[in-house]
Design a protein around this motif. Structure first.
Motif, PDB file in Angstrom:
ATOM      1  N   GLU A  43       1.006  -1.296  -0.306  1.00  0.00           N
ATOM      2  CA  GLU A  43      -0.017   0.220  -0.193  1.00  0.00           C
ATOM      3  C   GLU A  43       1.308   1.454   0.245  1.00  0.00           C
ATOM      4  OE1 GLU A  43      -2.320   1.608  -0.321  1.00  0.00           O
ATOM      5  OE2 GLU A  43      -3.896   1.228   0.582  1.00  0.00           O
ATOM      6  N   ASP A  44       0.701   2.739  -0.133  1.00  0.00           N
ATOM      7  CA  ASP A  44       1.052   3.465  -0.424  1.00  0.00           C
ATOM      8  C   ASP A  44       0.898   4.173   1.344  1.00  0.00           C
ATOM      9  OD1 ASP A  44      -1.629   4.347  -0.991  1.00  0.00           O
ATOM     10  OD2 ASP A  44      -1.782   5.389  -2.462  1.00  0.00           O
ATOM     11  N   ILE A  45      -0.540   4.328   1.273  1.00  0.00           N
ATOM     12  CA  ILE A  45      -0.337   4.960   2.748  1.00  0.00           C
ATOM     13  C   ILE A  45      -1.708   4.328   3.104  1.00  0.00           C
ATOM     14  CG2 ILE A  45      -1.784   6.085   2.108  1.00  0.00           C
ATOM     15  CD1 ILE A  45      -0.321   8.290   3.896  1.00  0.00           C
TER      16      ILE A  45
HETATM   17 MG    MG Z   1      -3.330   3.252  -1.578  1.00  0.00          MG
END
Ligand code: MG
Ligand code: 5GP
Ligand code: MG
Length: 180
Positions: free
Chosen positions: A104-106
């Motif tokens: 995931e990015d964040i």
């Molecule tokens: Mg994301």
């Protein structure tokens, strides 16, 4: 790149330079290398669009045999944007018996990964862990463990390195934070 940039109606200032991101990605990759050594072909599952750049850099530092794939989280209908149930689209591989690492990015409130893990667990993987580039401890509302967190930040809004502000900013190699 400049220290201050304008995206749509907001100004952003530089917060984390590319070299710092690379160090954090290296550290988390080494943890994963140690934890997954000897396991049967783990599957890295990136969540589009935000994770594409993180996945690209992370996977180059992975030393065991692996597979990778990307999925999207989409609302059940096109009308609700937040607070409604999201479904996983684009997962064609069977994950039964597989070790899955979600990329995931964040992770902010944790709403998105909760949906994701719920959906994936029904497909009977051997294990599921989350590897996120950024984690916001101050906004996380869930109890699910997020094992691999490359960096932790406050409740601020960031862009760059895959993360967008209304689709702008994804291609920036550094991370920028919104100014007041
Ligand atoms: Mg994301
Ligand atoms: P959550 O479901 O954990 O609340 O939020 C996850 C999603 O919200 C992320 O995958 C991302 O799309 C978006 N998000 C949360 N915080 C930020 C942020 O600081 N910057 C950007 N660009 N997106 C964010
Ligand atoms: Mg976004």
């Amino acid at each position: 790149m400049e220290d201050i940039i304008q995206l749509h109606d907001r100004k952003f200032k530089i917060m984390i330079p590319a070299e710092k991101i690379d160090q954090a990605v290296e550290t988390v990759a080494q943890r994963i290398n140690a934890d997954y050594a000897g396991k049967e072909t783990p599957l890295f599952l990136g969540i589009l669009n935000g994770s594409f750049m993180f996945m690209s850099d992370l996977i180059k530092k992975i030393e065991f045999q692996n597979e990778l794939s990307f999925v999207k989280l989409a609302s059940y209908d096109g009308t609700c944007s937040t607070g409604c149930v999201k479904s996983l689209i684009g997962l064609n591989n069977s994950i039964e018996g597989r070790h899955v690492i979600i990329v995931e990015d964040i992770v902010d409130t944790g709403e998105s990964i909760e949906h994701m893990i719920h959906d994936l667990e029904a497909r009977k993987p051997a294990s599921i862990e989350v590897c996120t580039l950024f984690f916001k401890p101050g906004s996380y509302r869930k109890t699910l463990p997020v094992k691999y967190r490359a960096m932790e930040i406050g409740n601020e809004f960031i862009v760059g390195y895959g993360l967008d502000y209304d689709q702008l900013g994804r291609s920036l190699k550094d991370i920028y934070v919104v100014t007041e």
